[in-house]
Design a protein around this motif. Structure first.
Motif, PDB file in Angstrom:
ATOM      1  N   GLN A  82      37.949  42.288  26.982  1.00 44.48           N
ATOM      2  CA  GLN A  82      39.357  42.436  26.620  1.00 44.48           C
ATOM      3  C   GLN A  82      39.569  43.638  25.719  1.00 44.48           C
ATOM      4  O   GLN A  82      40.494  44.420  25.926  1.00 44.48           O
ATOM      5  N   VAL A  83      38.726  43.801  24.700  1.00 41.82           N
ATOM      6  CA  VAL A  83      38.866  44.955  23.802  1.00 41.82           C
ATOM      7  C   VAL A  83      38.649  46.243  24.592  1.00 41.82           C
ATOM      8  O   VAL A  83      39.376  47.227  24.406  1.00 41.82           O
ATOM      9  N   LEU A  84      37.675  46.236  25.480  1.00 40.63           N
ATOM     10  CA  LEU A  84      37.422  47.406  26.318  1.00 40.63           C
ATOM     11  C   LEU A  84      38.654  47.730  27.164  1.00 40.63           C
ATOM     12  O   LEU A  84      39.079  48.887  27.245  1.00 40.63           O
ATOM     13  N   ALA A  85      39.249  46.721  27.769  1.00 45.92           N
ATOM     14  CA  ALA A  85      40.450  46.928  28.591  1.00 45.92           C
ATOM     15  C   ALA A  85      41.629  47.399  27.743  1.00 45.92           C
ATOM     16  O   ALA A  85      42.399  48.266  28.166  1.00 45.92           O
ATOM     17  N   GLU A  86      41.765  46.839  26.549  1.00 50.41           N
ATOM     18  CA  GLU A  86      42.852  47.262  25.656  1.00 50.41           C
ATOM     19  C   GLU A  86      42.694  48.721  25.254  1.00 50.41           C
ATOM     20  O   GLU A  86      43.683  49.417  25.011  1.00 50.41           O
ATOM     21  N   ALA A  87      41.455  49.197  25.196  1.00 52.83           N
ATOM     22  CA  ALA A  87      41.206  50.597  24.822  1.00 52.83           C
ATOM     23  C   ALA A  87      41.730  51.572  25.869  1.00 52.83           C
ATOM     24  O   ALA A  87      41.873  52.761  25.592  1.00 52.83           O
ATOM     25  N   THR A  88      42.073  51.078  27.069  1.00 51.89           N
ATOM     26  CA  THR A  88      42.656  51.952  28.096  1.00 51.89           C
ATOM     27  C   THR A  88      44.090  52.304  27.758  1.00 51.89           C
ATOM     28  O   THR A  88      44.620  53.292  28.250  1.00 51.89           O
ATOM     29  N   GLY A  89      44.745  51.458  26.952  1.00 56.14           N
ATOM     30  CA  GLY A  89      46.156  51.656  26.659  1.00 56.14           C
ATOM     31  C   GLY A  89      47.055  51.192  27.796  1.00 56.14           C
ATOM     32  O   GLY A  89      48.245  51.465  27.802  1.00 56.14           O
ATOM     33  N   ASN A  90      46.479  50.464  28.760  1.00 58.30           N
ATOM     34  CA  ASN A  90      47.227  50.001  29.925  1.00 58.30           C
ATOM     35  C   ASN A  90      47.073  48.478  30.024  1.00 58.30           C
ATOM     36  O   ASN A  90      45.988  47.984  30.305  1.00 58.30           O
ATOM     37  N   ARG A  91      48.155  47.753  29.796  1.00 55.53           N
ATOM     38  CA  ARG A  91      48.110  46.284  29.758  1.00 55.53           C
ATOM     39  C   ARG A  91      47.753  45.655  31.095  1.00 55.53           C
ATOM     40  O   ARG A  91      47.215  44.550  31.141  1.00 55.53           O
ATOM     41  N   ILE A  92      48.026  46.347  32.188  1.00 56.12           N
ATOM     42  CA  ILE A  92      47.687  45.800  33.504  1.00 56.12           C
ATOM     43  C   ILE A  92      46.181  45.624  33.626  1.00 56.12           C
ATOM     44  O   ILE A  92      45.694  44.626  34.161  1.00 56.12           O
ATOM     45  N   TYR A  93      45.418  46.576  33.128  1.00 61.06           N
ATOM     46  CA  TYR A  93      43.959  46.445  33.175  1.00 61.06           C
ATOM     47  C   TYR A  93      43.494  45.239  32.363  1.00 61.06           C
ATOM     48  O   TYR A  93      42.581  44.536  32.771  1.00 61.06           O
ATOM     49  N   ALA A  94      44.128  45.019  31.232  1.00 62.03           N
ATOM     50  CA  ALA A  94      43.763  43.852  30.414  1.00 62.03           C
ATOM     51  C   ALA A  94      44.028  42.553  31.182  1.00 62.03           C
ATOM     52  O   ALA A  94      43.231  41.617  31.118  1.00 62.03           O
ATOM     53  N   LEU A  95      45.123  42.503  31.941  1.00 66.85           N
ATOM     54  CA  LEU A  95      45.418  41.318  32.754  1.00 66.85           C
ATOM     55  C   LEU A  95      44.353  41.099  33.824  1.00 66.85           C
ATOM     56  O   LEU A  95      43.824  40.001  33.992  1.00 66.85           O
ATOM     57  N   ALA A 108      56.002  35.901  29.570  1.00 73.09           N
ATOM     58  CA  ALA A 108      55.124  36.973  29.095  1.00 73.09           C
ATOM     59  C   ALA A 108      53.978  37.112  30.088  1.00 73.09           C
ATOM     60  O   ALA A 108      53.527  36.130  30.672  1.00 73.09           O
ATOM     61  N   ALA A 109      53.531  38.331  30.283  1.00 77.22           N
ATOM     62  CA  ALA A 109      52.410  38.573  31.195  1.00 77.22           C
ATOM     63  C   ALA A 109      51.149  37.959  30.599  1.00 77.22           C
ATOM     64  O   ALA A 109      50.752  38.285  29.499  1.00 77.22           O
ATOM     65  N   GLU A 110      50.561  37.029  31.323  1.00 71.98           N
ATOM     66  CA  GLU A 110      49.353  36.360  30.859  1.00 71.98           C
ATOM     67  C   GLU A 110      48.341  36.353  31.989  1.00 71.98           C
ATOM     68  O   GLU A 110      48.675  36.130  33.143  1.00 71.98           O
ATOM     69  N   ASN A 111      47.074  36.581  31.619  1.00 70.01           N
ATOM     70  CA  ASN A 111      46.073  36.639  32.672  1.00 70.01           C
ATOM     71  C   ASN A 111      45.796  35.283  33.298  1.00 70.01           C
ATOM     72  O   ASN A 111      45.215  35.211  34.367  1.00 70.01           O
ATOM     73  N   GLU A 112      46.236  34.176  32.669  1.00 72.62           N
ATOM     74  CA  GLU A 112      46.014  32.864  33.261  1.00 72.62           C
ATOM     75  C   GLU A 112      46.711  32.740  34.613  1.00 72.62           C
ATOM     76  O   GLU A 112      46.179  32.141  35.534  1.00 72.62           O
ATOM     77  N   HIS A 113      47.920  33.322  34.721  1.00 71.47           N
ATOM     78  CA  HIS A 113      48.657  33.256  35.980  1.00 71.47           C
ATOM     79  C   HIS A 113      47.954  34.087  37.059  1.00 71.47           C
ATOM     80  O   HIS A 113      47.826  33.646  38.200  1.00 71.47           O
ATOM     81  N   VAL A 114      47.518  35.270  36.677  1.00 73.60           N
ATOM     82  CA  VAL A 114      46.800  36.126  37.618  1.00 73.60           C
ATOM     83  C   VAL A 114      45.492  35.459  38.009  1.00 73.60           C
ATOM     84  O   VAL A 114      45.122  35.402  39.187  1.00 73.60           O
ATOM     85  N   ALA A 115      44.784  34.928  37.014  1.00 73.48           N
ATOM     86  CA  ALA A 115      43.495  34.272  37.268  1.00 73.48           C
ATOM     87  C   ALA A 115      43.674  33.076  38.197  1.00 73.48           C
ATOM     88  O   ALA A 115      42.869  32.880  39.114  1.00 73.48           O
ATOM     89  N   GLN A 116      44.704  32.284  37.975  1.00 71.50           N
ATOM     90  CA  GLN A 116      44.917  31.099  38.809  1.00 71.50           C
ATOM     91  C   GLN A 116      45.177  31.490  40.251  1.00 71.50           C
ATOM     92  O   GLN A 116      44.629  30.880  41.172  1.00 71.50           O
ATOM     93  N   ALA A 117      45.981  32.522  40.452  1.00 69.29           N
ATOM     94  CA  ALA A 117      46.259  32.973  41.818  1.00 69.29           C
ATOM     95  C   ALA A 117      44.978  33.458  42.491  1.00 69.29           C
ATOM     96  O   ALA A 117      44.682  33.093  43.636  1.00 69.29           O
ATOM     97  N   MET A 118      44.185  34.243  41.775  1.00 71.43           N
ATOM     98  CA  MET A 118      42.923  34.733  42.336  1.00 71.43           C
ATOM     99  C   MET A 118      41.954  33.579  42.591  1.00 71.43           C
ATOM    100  O   MET A 118      41.284  33.536  43.622  1.00 71.43           O
ATOM    101  N   GLN A 119      41.887  32.653  41.651  1.00 67.76           N
ATOM    102  CA  GLN A 119      40.978  31.516  41.789  1.00 67.76           C
ATOM    103  C   GLN A 119      41.354  30.661  42.999  1.00 67.76           C
ATOM    104  O   GLN A 119      40.476  30.165  43.712  1.00 67.76           O
ATOM    105  N   ASP A 120      42.639  30.511  43.233  1.00 71.98           N
ATOM    106  CA  ASP A 120      43.090  29.760  44.406  1.00 71.98           C
ATOM    107  C   ASP A 120      42.584  30.417  45.692  1.00 71.98           C
ATOM    108  O   ASP A 120      42.135  29.738  46.606  1.00 71.98           O
TER     109      ASP A 120
END
Length: 182
Positions: free
Chosen positions: A104-117, A28-40
């Protein structure tokens, strides 16, 4: 093929399960994976604080504009409730969790899950840079700023909403630069 699957698993894109019902399954798409890559990239010095901030400003401006256009009254009510919860909280960690939920709620209001990630990933990376001296001074402007943002969203005034978010993020960036210089 085996190396490709191993690489995808290490990236967090798939998970491999052994057994009769095993195989390679998409995660499942989770921001932890994206965050870890960016943090690295940040820890390796491949991405600067200025680059992160520039990306955050750009992404948040788009998020706010889309949330303004697409958000529901229920989502705006939730944002207002988070602002009130933030006002009540005195613990730094609890306030941080309110901030994460707000974004997160603000990003969810876009209707686009990529922004939430992306928003979730950027929030988790920048948390370490926000804490520090003068944090309380930064927080004094937060509640009023969030109220102005939610009001602009409810009024569907996208320009005012983007301007408020940008001003808030500029204050955060200045605070982070001051902390990094110490």
């Amino acid at each position: 093929m085996r190396e490709a699957l191993r690489s995808l698993e290490m990236s967090g894109i798939i998970r491999n399960e052994k057994g009769v019902k095993g195989g390679a399954f998409i995660q499942a798409a989770e921001n932890e994976h994206v965050a870890q890559a960016m943090q690295d990239f940040v820890h390796l010095g491949k991405v600067s604080l200025d680059e992160l901030t520039e990306a955050r400003l750009s992404i948040q401006a788009t998020v706010v504009r889309l949330a303004c256009e697409r958000g529901t009254d229920a989502q705006f009510d939730r944002l207002a409730a988070i602002v009130e919860q933030t006002r009540i909280e005195t613990d730094v960690e609890a306030r941080y969790h309110c901030a994460v939920e707000f974004y997160q709620v603000l990003a969810e209001a876009t209707g686009n899950r990529i922004y939430a990630l992306f928003v979730g990933a950027l929030s988790s990376i920048l948390q370490a840079f926000v804490a520090g001296p003068n944090y309380k001074t930064l927080q004094e402007t937060l509640i009023d700023s969030r109220h102005r943002l939610v009001t602009a969203l409810r009024e569907r005034d996208c320009d005012a909403a983007v301007a408020e978010m940008t001003a808030h993020l500029d204050r955060i960036h200045q605070h982070m630069q001051e902390n990094a210089a110490r």
